[in-house]
Design a protein around this motif. Structure first.
Motif, PDB file in Angstrom:
ATOM      1  N   ASP A   1      -4.805  -2.558   4.524  1.00 26.79           N
ATOM      2  CA  ASP A   1      -5.738  -3.547   3.972  1.00 26.79           C
ATOM      3  C   ASP A   1      -7.163  -3.242   4.423  1.00 26.79           C
ATOM      4  N   LEU A   2      -7.311  -2.998   5.719  1.00 26.12           N
ATOM      5  CA  LEU A   2      -8.630  -2.695   6.283  1.00 26.12           C
ATOM      6  C   LEU A   2      -9.222  -1.438   5.657  1.00 26.12           C
ATOM      7  N   ALA A   3      -8.385  -0.426   5.498  1.00 22.53           N
ATOM      8  CA  ALA A   3      -8.865   0.845   4.935  1.00 22.53           C
ATOM      9  C   ALA A   3      -9.333   0.658   3.494  1.00 22.53           C
ATOM     10  N   HIS A   4      -8.535  -0.058   2.698  1.00 18.57           N
ATOM     11  CA  HIS A   4      -8.899  -0.270   1.299  1.00 18.57           C
ATOM     12  C   HIS A   4     -10.153  -1.141   1.187  1.00 18.57           C
ATOM     13  N   PHE A   5     -10.208  -2.182   2.002  1.00 14.36           N
ATOM     14  CA  PHE A   5     -11.379  -3.062   2.039  1.00 14.36           C
ATOM     15  C   PHE A   5     -12.624  -2.274   2.399  1.00 14.36           C
ATOM     16  N   ARG A   6     -12.511  -1.455   3.439  1.00  8.31           N
ATOM     17  CA  ARG A   6     -13.659  -0.661   3.900  1.00  8.31           C
ATOM     18  C   ARG A   6     -14.127   0.294   2.795  1.00  8.31           C
ATOM     19  N   THR A   7     -13.186   0.969   2.139  1.00  5.91           N
ATOM     20  CA  THR A   7     -13.538   1.945   1.102  1.00  5.91           C
ATOM     21  C   THR A   7     -14.246   1.278  -0.080  1.00  5.91           C
ATOM     22  N   VAL A   8     -13.660   0.187  -0.575  1.00  9.50           N
ATOM     23  CA  VAL A   8     -14.223  -0.485  -1.745  1.00  9.50           C
ATOM     24  C   VAL A   8     -15.562  -1.148  -1.415  1.00  9.50           C
ATOM     25  N   MET A   9     -15.638  -1.826  -0.269  1.00  6.75           N
ATOM     26  CA  MET A   9     -16.884  -2.506   0.108  1.00  6.75           C
ATOM     27  C   MET A   9     -17.999  -1.501   0.351  1.00  6.75           C
ATOM     28  N   ALA A  10     -17.670  -0.364   0.933  1.00  2.46           N
ATOM     29  CA  ALA A  10     -18.692   0.657   1.181  1.00  2.46           C
ATOM     30  C   ALA A  10     -19.276   1.168  -0.130  1.00  2.46           C
TER      31      ALA A  10
ATOM     32  N   HIS B   1       0.813  -1.220   0.000  1.00  2.00           N
ATOM     33  CA  HIS B   1       0.000   0.000   0.000  1.00  2.00           C
ATOM     34  C   HIS B   1       0.847   1.271   0.000  1.00  2.00           C
ATOM     35  N   PHE B   2       2.142   1.142   0.251  1.00  2.00           N
ATOM     36  CA  PHE B   2       2.976   2.318   0.433  1.00  2.00           C
ATOM     37  C   PHE B   2       3.976   2.513  -0.706  1.00  2.00           C
ATOM     38  N   ASN B   3       3.730   1.812  -1.787  1.00  2.00           N
ATOM     39  CA  ASN B   3       4.573   1.961  -2.972  1.00  2.00           C
ATOM     40  C   ASN B   3       3.655   2.008  -4.188  1.00  2.00           C
TER      41      ASN B   3
ATOM     42  N   ARG C   1       1.119  -4.926  -7.891  1.00  2.48           N
ATOM     43  CA  ARG C   1       0.765  -6.320  -7.632  1.00  2.48           C
ATOM     44  C   ARG C   1      -0.434  -6.434  -6.684  1.00  2.48           C
ATOM     45  N   GLU C   2      -1.253  -7.461  -6.909  1.00  2.00           N
ATOM     46  CA  GLU C   2      -2.422  -7.722  -6.066  1.00  2.00           C
ATOM     47  C   GLU C   2      -2.460  -9.194  -5.673  1.00  2.00           C
ATOM     48  N   TRP C   3      -3.295  -9.492  -4.693  1.00  2.00           N
ATOM     49  CA  TRP C   3      -3.506 -10.864  -4.231  1.00  2.00           C
ATOM     50  C   TRP C   3      -4.940 -10.964  -3.717  1.00  2.00           C
ATOM     51  N   LYS C   4      -5.402 -12.145  -3.401  1.00  2.00           N
ATOM     52  CA  LYS C   4      -6.779 -12.349  -2.948  1.00  2.00           C
ATOM     53  C   LYS C   4      -6.819 -12.529  -1.434  1.00  2.00           C
ATOM     54  N   GLN C   5      -7.592 -11.673  -0.774  1.00  2.00           N
ATOM     55  CA  GLN C   5      -7.730 -11.718   0.686  1.00  2.00           C
ATOM     56  C   GLN C   5      -9.101 -12.280   1.058  1.00  2.00           C
TER      57      GLN C   5
ATOM     58  N   ARG D   1       1.012  -2.073   9.885  1.00  2.00           N
ATOM     59  CA  ARG D   1       0.703  -0.917   9.040  1.00  2.00           C
ATOM     60  C   ARG D   1       0.096  -1.358   7.706  1.00  2.00           C
ATOM     61  N   GLN D   2       0.671  -2.416   7.109  1.00  2.00           N
ATOM     62  CA  GLN D   2       0.079  -2.943   5.887  1.00  2.00           C
ATOM     63  C   GLN D   2      -1.312  -3.520   6.184  1.00  2.00           C
ATOM     64  N   ALA D   3      -1.464  -4.164   7.337  1.00  2.00           N
ATOM     65  CA  ALA D   3      -2.761  -4.745   7.704  1.00  2.00           C
ATOM     66  C   ALA D   3      -3.823  -3.656   7.869  1.00  2.00           C
TER      67      ALA D   3
END
Length: 498
Positions: A155-164, A65-67, A72-76, A150-152
């Motif tokens: 992850d939560l922030a991106h998940f929250r934004t997209v899911m919302a 998230h900081f670069n 690159r992506e992966w499935k969570q 910090r990466q975790a």
């Protein structure tokens, strides 16, 4: 003053590390992997839910998230329970921790009771690098650089934004839940992303990072003494006797037999003896940490082994001297968990922890969590305090493992821990609408918030309860102060969600 469901046990000062997933205990799986006791065991749960709540779903997540140049992506992995949602209701987000996200939490647990009363949609997101959420091909140290709190949180922030956006929940109030390390993440999510999360319930959350956490074993001693004043004294006598016998190779065959070790005891370095002593002490540490909780709903065996049971064995003079009773405790736990023998070989542990395959024996969380302790938190439960009953696994032994497993030096560890407290604030967290439940029996409370910081940073200190007890499903045997604590958290949520 903090709301106190029972009397206050003074905060000690620093906490500890560990892993084992008990988990947070030893034995791998959902609790522990020899040597380092994992923090959590709680990751989500309540009364009724739809069958779909057990269906795993997958979210395309960023690797770094900081670069911005790294695409690159992966499935969570994540789970959804819509059974209680009412239009306009809040969204509850259960944060996964240092082990597989357990879908049982989508069916049972206090947070679902709150969801039912408040009409909440419930989501649970598995932590990167744990469970089935594999961001990289293996667990090599170079790949583990993408594993951090910090990466975790990102992850939560991106998940929250997209899911919302995807579910039309942008204007809903989101509440983060977590217990143990995920409890810390819940508090830090509110701290670092206040525009995304409205409130947090941070249960049994060690928010202060520290390299040395001898206070953990001090709380273990105190908790044993509450059951029987002689109990920790007998444990100390037994531990001291074992330490003396380890000085004489002629005793090794007897020790191998007494503790039903998987292979003949060999002590070639201080790491070998320390590992054995920590393994045996781990029984008491684990039982105290989870004493009389309600993990049975997760299918956890051994939940009937309590402080009372351990102290009953240690005070039973018919079993022989304290040393013999100590060995009886070890055999009791092996029988309880259907273990044929006790593997107390540091060489085996070293081999397991340096196996970087996702199919490796420590890939259930041990290699990952210990990496996080070496690069962020410390949390090492050492025997460096005289006010505890064990001997033989000092801080030096714990720190050496960081070098053995990941080439992290003592200096690198010290700098990392200092940076963690600088980034999050440690005990001096500054935010709002966070509640911090902790149990007095839980050794981890020493690194948590046990007194109110402000009216909106509230402590709920529960006398007589253990790690994450308030998160588990309620039952008739619960202490009155535990029921009051659950009710108090609900009142806060009702107030904050108005």
């Amino acid at each position: 003053m903090a709301f106190q469901a029972g009397s206050f046990l003074p905060c000690k000062g620093t906490l500890l590390l560990l892993f084992s997933l008990l988990c947070c205990h030893f034995g791998v799986g959902e609790g522990q992997y020899k040597g380092f006791r994992r923090l959590s065991r709680v990751q989500g749960s309540s009364s009724s839910s739809r069958r779909g709540a057990l269906d795993e779903q997958w979210f395309p997540q960023k690797l770094d998230h900081f670069n911005g140049a790294d695409r690159r992506e992966w499935k969570q992995r994540y789970f959804v329970n819509e059974a209680f949602y009412k239009p306009g209701g809040p969204v509850f987000l259960m944060i996964g921790g240092e082990g597989p996200a357990n879908p049982a939490w989508m069916q049972y647990g206090t947070w679902l009771t709150y969801a039912e009363k408040l009409g909440a949609l419930c989501l649970m997101l598995e932590h990167r690098f744990y469970g089935k959420s594999h961001p990289t091909p293996d667990l090599g140290t170079d790949n583990l650089r993408f594993l951090s709190s910090r990466q975790a949180l990102a992850d939560l922030a991106h998940f929250r934004t997209v899911m919302a956006e995807a579910r039309g929940l942008t204007d809903r109030k989101w509440v983060a839940f977590g217990g143990s390390y995920p409890g810390s993440l819940a508090a830090w999510f509110r701290l670092k992303y206040p525009h995304l999360v409205h409130a947090s319930v941070a249960t049994s959350a060690p928010v202060h990072a520290t390299i040395n956490f001898p206070e953990y074993l001090e709380v273990v001693r105190h908790s044993l003494a509450l059951e029987n004043a002689e109990c920790p004294l007998l444990v100390k006598k037994a531990s001291d006797t074992l330490v003396e016998r380890l000085k004489d190779p002629k005793t090794y065959d007897n020790i191998t037999t007494d503790f039903n070790l998987c292979s003949k005891l060999q002590i070639q370095t201080e790491m070998d003896s320390a590992y054995l002593l920590e393994t045996l002490a781990g029984t008491f540490m684990d039982v105290v940490q989870y004493n009389e909780d309600n993990r049975a709903f997760e299918g956890v065996v051994g939940t009937n082994v309590t402080i009372k049971v351990l102290c009953g064995v240690m005070t039973d003079s018919t079993l022989g001297e304290p040393y013999a009773r100590y060995a009886a405790v070890a055999r009791l736990m092996m029988d309880t968990f259907s273990m044929k023998c006790l593997n107390a070989s540091f060489d085996t542990y070293l081999r397991d922890m340096t196996n970087t395959s996702w199919d490796g024996p420590a890939a259930g969380g041990g290699r990952q969590w210990v990496y996080q302790t070496c690069t962020e938190f410390g949390f090492y439960q050492s025997t460096d305090s005289p006010n505890q009953p064990f001997t033989g696994f000092p801080l030096e032994y714990q720190v050496k493992q960081c070098a053995n497993f990941y080439n992290v030096s003592a200096e690198m560890l010290a700098e990392a821990v200092a940076q963690t407290n600088e980034y999050y604030g440690g005990y001096d967290i500054r935010s709002s609408r966070i509640v911090f439940p902790n149990g007095s029996i839980d050794p981890w409370h020493a690194l948590g918030i046990t007194q109110d910081i402000t009216p909106d940073l509230t402590a709920v200190f529960i006398k007589g309860t253990a790690h994450c007890a308030n998160m588990y499903p309620a039952r008739s045997e619960d202490l009155p102060q535990l029921s009051l604590a659950r009710d108090h958290v609900l009142l806060l949520l009702q107030q904050w969600l108005k």
